[in-house]
Structure formats: structure tokens, C-alpha cells
Motif scaffolding. Structure first.
Motif, mmCIF file in Angstrom:
data_model
loop_
_atom_site.group_PDB
_atom_site.id
_atom_site.type_symbol
_atom_site.label_atom_id
_atom_site.label_comp_id
_atom_site.label_asym_id
_atom_site.label_seq_id
_atom_site.Cartn_x
_atom_site.Cartn_y
_atom_site.Cartn_z
ATOM 1 N N LYS A 1 0.812 -1.213 0.000
ATOM 2 C CA LYS A 1 0.000 0.000 0.000
ATOM 3 C C LYS A 1 0.846 1.263 0.000
ATOM 4 O O LYS A 1 0.560 2.223 -0.716
ATOM 5 N N ASN A 2 1.939 1.271 0.813
ATOM 6 C CA ASN A 2 2.762 2.485 0.867
ATOM 7 C C ASN A 2 3.464 2.757 -0.463
ATOM 8 O O ASN A 2 3.641 3.911 -0.867
ATOM 9 N N CYS A 3 3.844 1.696 -1.185
ATOM 10 C CA CYS A 3 4.480 1.874 -2.499
ATOM 11 C C CYS A 3 3.465 2.401 -3.511
ATOM 12 O O CYS A 3 3.767 3.311 -4.299
ATOM 13 N N LEU B 1 11.921 8.565 -6.920
ATOM 14 C CA LEU B 1 11.925 7.302 -7.669
ATOM 15 C C LEU B 1 12.865 6.282 -7.026
ATOM 16 O O LEU B 1 12.553 5.086 -6.960
ATOM 17 N N GLN B 2 14.009 6.741 -6.538
ATOM 18 C CA GLN B 2 14.938 5.821 -5.874
ATOM 19 C C GLN B 2 14.353 5.314 -4.560
ATOM 20 O O GLN B 2 14.541 4.150 -4.200
ATOM 21 N N ALA B 3 13.622 6.194 -3.854
ATOM 22 C CA ALA B 3 12.976 5.762 -2.609
ATOM 23 C C ALA B 3 11.901 4.710 -2.898
ATOM 24 O O ALA B 3 11.752 3.737 -2.151
ATOM 25 N N ILE B 4 11.169 4.882 -3.991
ATOM 26 C CA ILE B 4 10.141 3.912 -4.371
ATOM 27 C C ILE B 4 10.783 2.567 -4.717
ATOM 28 O O ILE B 4 10.305 1.506 -4.311
ATOM 29 N N ASN C 1 11.678 -3.059 -3.076
ATOM 30 C CA ASN C 1 12.611 -4.143 -2.789
ATOM 31 C C ASN C 1 12.494 -4.633 -1.346
ATOM 32 O O ASN C 1 12.632 -5.828 -1.065
ATOM 33 N N SER C 2 12.188 -3.690 -0.435
ATOM 34 C CA SER C 2 12.160 -4.040 0.986
ATOM 35 C C SER C 2 10.810 -4.563 1.456
ATOM 36 O O SER C 2 10.739 -5.361 2.385
ATOM 37 N N ASN C 3 9.729 -4.083 0.846
ATOM 38 C CA ASN C 3 8.397 -4.366 1.380
ATOM 39 C C ASN C 3 7.552 -5.327 0.555
ATOM 40 O O ASN C 3 6.546 -5.829 1.043
ATOM 41 N N MET C 4 7.914 -5.566 -0.689
ATOM 42 C CA MET C 4 7.105 -6.433 -1.543
ATOM 43 C C MET C 4 7.622 -7.871 -1.460
ATOM 44 O O MET C 4 8.843 -8.103 -1.473
ATOM 45 N N SER C 5 6.720 -8.814 -1.348
ATOM 46 C CA SER C 5 7.126 -10.221 -1.353
ATOM 47 C C SER C 5 7.861 -10.541 -2.645
ATOM 48 O O SER C 5 7.426 -10.142 -3.725
ATOM 49 N N HIS C 6 8.967 -11.274 -2.537
ATOM 50 C CA HIS C 6 9.746 -11.595 -3.735
ATOM 51 C C HIS C 6 9.151 -12.827 -4.417
ATOM 52 O O HIS C 6 9.787 -13.875 -4.531
#
Length: 336
Positions: A104-106, A142-145, A150-155
Motif C-alpha cells: 500500500k505504501n508503495c 523514484l529511488q525511494a520507491i 525491494n524491501s516491502n514487496m514479497s519476492h
């Protein structure tokens, strides 16, 4: 996952990467020209158009390249399919179908950035200080997104399609930046002034790809053509090197696990081209370097076509980069 959702994630990632490349490219090039104020204005700004492969489209609306015409064309011209404003319009469209896939935050960060860019780009491109501040802000967001995804989305499967689009777009931009600059970095002239300009432009190539600091840490020699080419094309640890992008693109595809190996075969062909290259000779021959990089770009087009044919609905095989989402095919389930 539905094939259409996978395709939208793939293109969302490509447009996010393309937007980041565009803003960094314009900012770095603007800074480079401040150090070389005596250069012809048309010759100074035209490389930005050539890197994006938009020479013919630009010539249809502008007779000469200037700071004003090039920045308006690349940032705010809605008739230019490669402009930043059209990239963010495409991001908005693809984002809608990815709402249930992205954290959601992304999702909210991307949506907020789209609204900011579409609201400010028309006024921001007109004045140099305002434009550079605007582009720097967009690049940071864009770099923060990218980091947040990479950190919050399931791989999982969706993440793999996301990374595929990003790595393909990134590799293509790396070869384009080197290609355009290579025609201006001929090694046949050896006067002190020209060699100093060549050195500045190789540094500009590295900065455009956010690789100057890593080059100094890794290579530990003054910037020169041979080492820069070798570093940007073959280094396995630099995230924007051509080889790094190829390896991770291949890894993402293997993680999806379909039996069709056409994309992997296309990537293997590119890896063989890199392994057989003589970078010392290419650095001394800009024409041979141009042909070599042109082959890499054609090879990456083949990879993109193989990905579309393998993973997305059949009718999307004819899809071009900037085709509106509304013209994409109906829902079809991925076979896996």
C-alpha cells in the motif's frame, strides 16, 4: 497471476526505470555543459535527443537543439512518446491494475509522485535552477520507491516480473548512453585540450549511470575509455552494468520457471557477445564501438520480444513500448 496483471507490472517497472534514467540524464548533462560553456548549443544539447533515439521525432518539430527546445521536448511534450510526462501517464495507467499486488505504501508513493510530476513539469522545465531542483526531487522519490518495493514487496511472481522490466530497461539505457557518447569520444585526436574534453565526457558517462564513485573504488585508475567500457559493460557487482542487468534478468526469468527458454537463449547470445569483446580495441575505434553497442541494443530488443511472446497474452506480441493500456488484450491466465 493473470497474464495481463503480470504484463502491467512489467511495464510499470519499465516506465519507472525510464523516468529515473531521463531525469538523471538531463541533470548530469546540464551540469556537464556548465563546465564547457564555449561549446556550440546545438551540438551540446543534441546528444540528449540521440540517447533516447528520438532524432527523427525531434526534427519534425524543432529545427535546432537548444536548452529550451530539448528540455521541453524531453520533459513536457505530450506529442513525444518518450517524454517524461508521457512516462508518468503510462505509470498511472499501469498502476491501476497493480493496486492489489503492490504494498500500500508503495502504491501511494507512486500515485503521489505521478500527481506531482503531472502538476509541475510544465512550469518546472522553463527555468534552469527550477528544472534541476525538480529533476533532483523526482530522482530521489523514484529511488525511494525502488528501495521500498525491494524491501516491502514479497519476492514472488509479481516481484520477478517487476525486476525483469527494470533490468531490461536499465541495460538498454546503459548501452545507449555509451553509444551516443562514443561517437564524440574519438581517440584519434590527442591534443591536450581535446583529451581533457574526452576525459570529462567519460566522467559524464559514468555520472549519467550513477557509477563514477564505484568506478573510482573498483578500478582505482584515472578515468579512460578502455576501463570505463569494461566496468560499465562487464562488472558483475555494479547494478547498472550491462552484465549485472543481464544476469539478474536471467535469474528472474528462471525463477518464474516456464519451459519456453527463448528469453534465456536471447540473453545467452548477449552474454557471448560481451565475453568475446576486445574493449581496449573498441575504446580506440569509435565506429567499431558504435557497431558493437548497436548489436547489443538489437539483442536486447530480441530479449524484450521473447519475453512478450513467452509470458504475456498472444496478441501482445505486437505490443510496442508506448501502446496504450486500453489496446492491450483481454485477461488470460499465465500457464504457471
Amino acid at each position: 497471476m493473470l497474464a495481463r496483471v503480470a504484463e502491467n507490472i512489467y511495464w510499470l517497472s519499465r516506465y519507472l526505470e525510464r523516468a529515473e534514467n531521463t531525469v538523471r540524464l538531463i541533470n548530469v548533462h546540464s551540469n556537464l555543459l556548465m563546465d564547457m560553456p564555449d561549446l556550440d548549443e546545438h551540438q551540446s544539447w543534441m546528444p540528449l535527443i540521440s540517447i533516447n533515439g528520438l532524432d527523427e521525432e525531434f526534427a519534425e518539430v524543432h529545427s535546432t537543439a537548444s536548452e529550451t527546445s530539448v528540455n521541453q521536448f524531453l520533459l513536457a511534450d505530450k506529442k513525444n512518446s518518450g517524454s517524461l510526462i508521457n512516462a508518468f501517464l503510462a505509470i498511472q495507467v499501469n498502476l491501476r491494475s497493480c493496486r492489489d499486488i503492490l504494498p500500500k505504501n508503495c502504491y501511494e508513493s507512486i500515485n503521489s509522485l505521478c500527481r506531482m510530476v503531472l502538476r509541475q513539469v510544465e512550469s518546472a522545465h522553463r527555468q534552469t535552477p527550477l528544472r534541476m531542483k525538480f529533476l533532483h526531487t523526482v530522482e530521489e522519490k523514484l529511488q525511494a520507491i525502488s528501495g521500498s518495493l525491494n524491501s516491502n514487496m514479497s519476492h514472488d511472481l509479481g516481484y520477478r516480473f517487476l525486476r525483469m522490466g527494470g533490468y531490461l530497461e536499465r541495460a538498454d539505457m546503459t548501452s545507449r548512453v555509451i553509444d551516443v557518447q562514443s561517437t564524440r569520444l574519438t581517440a584519434t585526436s590527442t591534443t591536450g585540450e581535446i583529451m581533457a574534453v574526452q576525459g570529462q565526457r567519460w566522467v559524464s558517462v559514468l555520472r549519467t549511470l550513477a557509477a563514477h564513485q564505484m568506478y573510482r573504488q573498483t578500478v582505482r585508475r584515472p578515468v579512460n575509455g578502455r576501463d570505463t567500457l569494461n566496468f560499465l559493460l562487464t562488472d558483475k557487482h555494479l547494478p547498472r552494468s550491462y552484465a549485472f542487468c543481464l544476469n539478474h534478468l536471467d535469474e528472474s526469468m528462471r525463477g518464474i520457471g516456464l519451459e519456453d527458454d527463448r528469453p534465456s537463449q536471447a540473453i545467452a547470445t548477449l552474454k557471448n557477445q560481451l565475453m568475446s569483446a576486445d574493449f581496449a580495441a573498441l575504446a580506440e575505434d569509435p565506429f567499431a564501438l558504435h557497431e558493437f553497442l548497436d548489436d547489443l541494443q538489437l539483442g536486447m530488443l530480441a530479449v524484450g520480444a521473447a519475453i512478450s511472446a513467452t509470458y504475456f497474452p498472444p496478441s501482445s506480441m505486437a505490443t510496442v513500448e508506448d501502446e496504450p493500456l486500453s489496446e492491450k488484450p483481454e485477461l488470460v491466465e499465465v500457464t504457471k
